[in-house]
Design an enzyme around this catalytic site. Structure first.
Site, PDB file in Angstrom:
ATOM      1  CE  LYS A 116      -6.060   1.507  -0.999  1.00  0.00           C
ATOM      2  NZ  LYS A 116      -5.905   0.955   0.377  1.00  0.00           N
ATOM      3  NE  ARG A 146     -11.892   1.100   1.327  1.00  0.00           N
ATOM      4  CZ  ARG A 146     -11.021   1.915   1.915  1.00  0.00           C
ATOM      5  NH1 ARG A 146      -9.740   1.801   1.660  1.00  0.00           N
ATOM      6  NH2 ARG A 146     -11.434   2.839   2.769  1.00  0.00           N
ATOM      7  CG  ASP A 189      -2.255   0.675   0.987  1.00  0.00           C
ATOM      8  OD1 ASP A 189      -2.232   1.919   1.073  1.00  0.00           O
ATOM      9  OD2 ASP A 189      -3.286   0.045   0.725  1.00  0.00           O
ATOM     10  CG  ASP A 190       0.602   6.025   0.954  1.00  0.00           C
ATOM     11  OD1 ASP A 190       1.579   6.286   0.232  1.00  0.00           O
ATOM     12  OD2 ASP A 190      -0.193   6.901   1.369  1.00  0.00           O
ATOM     13  CG  ASP A 206      -6.071   6.286  -1.582  1.00  0.00           C
ATOM     14  OD1 ASP A 206      -7.275   6.621  -1.604  1.00  0.00           O
ATOM     15  OD2 ASP A 206      -5.472   5.996  -0.537  1.00  0.00           O
ATOM     16  CG  ASP A 234      -9.021   4.317   5.223  1.00  0.00           C
ATOM     17  OD1 ASP A 234      -9.591   4.308   4.124  1.00  0.00           O
ATOM     18  OD2 ASP A 234      -7.936   4.879   5.444  1.00  0.00           O
TER      19      ASP A 234
HETATM   20  C1  GLA Z   1      -6.274   6.090   2.414  1.00  0.00           C
HETATM   21  C2  GLA Z   1      -6.851   4.754   1.973  1.00  0.00           C
HETATM   22  C3  GLA Z   1      -6.263   3.651   2.829  1.00  0.00           C
HETATM   23  C4  GLA Z   1      -4.747   3.640   2.685  1.00  0.00           C
HETATM   24  C5  GLA Z   1      -4.187   5.008   3.062  1.00  0.00           C
HETATM   25  C6  GLA Z   1      -2.716   5.110   2.759  1.00  0.00           C
HETATM   26  O1  GLA Z   1      -6.672   6.442   3.694  1.00  0.00           O
HETATM   27  O2  GLA Z   1      -8.247   4.755   2.053  1.00  0.00           O
HETATM   28  O3  GLA Z   1      -6.802   2.398   2.457  1.00  0.00           O
HETATM   29  O4  GLA Z   1      -4.404   3.301   1.380  1.00  0.00           O
HETATM   30  O5  GLA Z   1      -4.853   6.052   2.352  1.00  0.00           O
HETATM   31  O6  GLA Z   1      -2.187   6.357   3.072  1.00  0.00           O
END
Ligand code: GLA
Length: 417
Positions: A153, A215, A78-79, A155, A219
């Site tokens: 993903k 999504r 992820d990030d 975002d 979160d």
């Molecule tokens: C957002 C997304 C999360 C994650 C964070 C990463 O909040 O909704 O799922 O990817 O960013 O910074």
């Protein structure tokens, strides 16, 4: 004339569905965010920081401990994986944490028979402040292809909501143009429906044509309350949201919490059952190195995975609730005559100490097969299956904050002969 018709037909088929052939069932795998967040200090937290080592160790365990065999195939960062600045316009992996770069990692994951995913953000920066893709869509799409990425993903932090729909469509087009089939996870509905005020309802028809999954909501965090907050969204908005799920395009309530700190064993069963009913991606976000045998057994439960991955891809819903007990149902295969089989989860929000007992009939579940059903207990596979007929009353006991989960398969007519 013939060629005009052919071009028109091609145009129609492109316009009507995202047809990259991917995610025919909800994607299964592992994703770093919920458990490992943006831990970047590898000196202080060597086992937890977002790094090449973390991803490789998770990939190794997914193969060794049977997750891949059970269907969990994507390993997604992820990030917080990149350098804070681009180099020559390109996003590059953090040099200390990913010293051999993303292509090396992708090759490693592929060498294990797994698929590799990563994360970008359509805005100027990611949610955690790393470089965003806004002015670099083409470059970033090409980087994904060059790295043999299988899942992205995308975002939606740090960008106007008005720009999102066209931007996500454009990025999908650019990915397709690279020729690399990449599962496309979009976040714009979550920004429309939850994060940006005033909220907006996304156009799900456009979503379906653009993304493999999206999504919808906030979160998920490591608590029972957070899990229920998401479940409530899918219960309350089922009529609006569920019909858009199907092979190739899924609602995504966010990752499974199982294996982490926030859910008890009973609550873990509740999340797994609800997520399977709503045809959610099964993306784990936990430390597979320290998971307990009980939770691992839940995650590897083939009967439950088969419900989640049912080829019909019909998203189930909360049928009813009362006395703190919720009944969630989902039509699945096999279909016998005109009747589907059904996955049925009894989920308790009660906290009164013992398994709350409540009686039900097939009619209470709206199950109509006149020859009755074979009922299989999905959490306790050793308990024998039982048969239920129209007039039978069965008593269900559900532990506080837990769930019981069954598959009801219609009994065929010809048994009477
Ligand atoms: C957002 C997304 C999360 C994650 C964070 C990463 O909040 O909704 O799922 O990817 O960013 O910074």
């Amino acid at each position: 004339m013939k060629s005009i018709i052919i071009i028109f037909c091609i145009y129609i088929s492109i316009a009507q569905a995202l047809d990259n052939g991917l995610a025919k069932t909800p994607p299964m795998g592992w994703m770093s965010w919920e458990r490992f967040r943006c831990i970047t200090d590898c000196d202080k937290y060597p086992d937890e920081c977002i790094s090449e080592r973390l991803i490789m160790e998770m990939a190794d365990i997914m193969v060794k401990d049977g997750y891949l065999d059970a269907g969990y195939e994507y390993v997604n960062i992820d990030d917080c994986w990149s350098e804070l600045e681009r180099e020559d316009g390109k996003i590059v992996a953090d040099k200390k944490r990913f010293p051999r770069g993303i292509k090396f990692l992708s090759d490693y994951v592929h060498s294990k028979g797994l698929k590799f995913g990563t994360y970008l953000d359509y805005g100027t920066k990611t949610c955690a402040g790393y470089p965003g893709s806004l002015e670099y869509l083409e470059t970033d799409a090409q980087s994904l292809a060059d790295w043999n990425v299988d899942f992205i993903k995308m975002d939606g932090c740090n960008v106007d909501t008005e720009k999102m729909v066209d931007g996500y469509i454009e990025f999908g087009r650019l990915m397709n143009a690279t020729g690399r089939p990449i599962v496309y996870s979009c976040s714009w509905p979550a920004y429309f429906e939850f994060y940006r005020k005033p909220t907006m309802i996304p156009d799900y028809e456009v979503l379906k044509k653009t993304c493999n999954l999206w999504r919808n909501w906030k979160d998920i965090e490591d608590s029972y309350e957070s899990m229920l907050f998401t479940a409530d969204y899918f219960a309350e908005h089922a009529d609006r949201v569920s019909p858009h799920a199907g092979p190739g395009h899924w609602n995504d309530p966010d990752t499974l919490l199982l294996g982490n700190f926030g859910l008890t064993y009973e609550q873990s069963k509740a999340q797994l059952a609800i997520w399977a009913i709503i045809a959610s991606p099964f993306l784990l976000s936990t430390d597979l190195r320290t998971i307990t045998p009980e939770i691992k057994e839940l995650l590897l439960n083939r009967e439950i995975i088969a419900i989640d991955q049912d080829p019909l891809g019909i998203q189930g819903k909360q049928l009813k609730k009362g006395y703190g007990i919720e009944v969630w149902v989902r039509p699945v295969l096999p279909r016998i005559g005109n009747e589907y089989s059904y996955a049925v989860a009894f989920v308790s929000r009660r906290t009164d100490g013992h398994g709350y007992a409540f009686p039900y009939t097939l009619a209470d579940l709206e199950l109509k097969n006149k020859n009755g059903y074979i009922v299989k207990d999905l959490f306790n596979l050793k308990r024998s299956t039982f048969e239920m007929q129209e007039n039978d009353m069965t008593e269900e006991r559900v532990n506080p904050t837990g769930a019981n989960f069954y598959k009801f398969t219609p009994i065929e007519n010809n048994r009477e002969l």
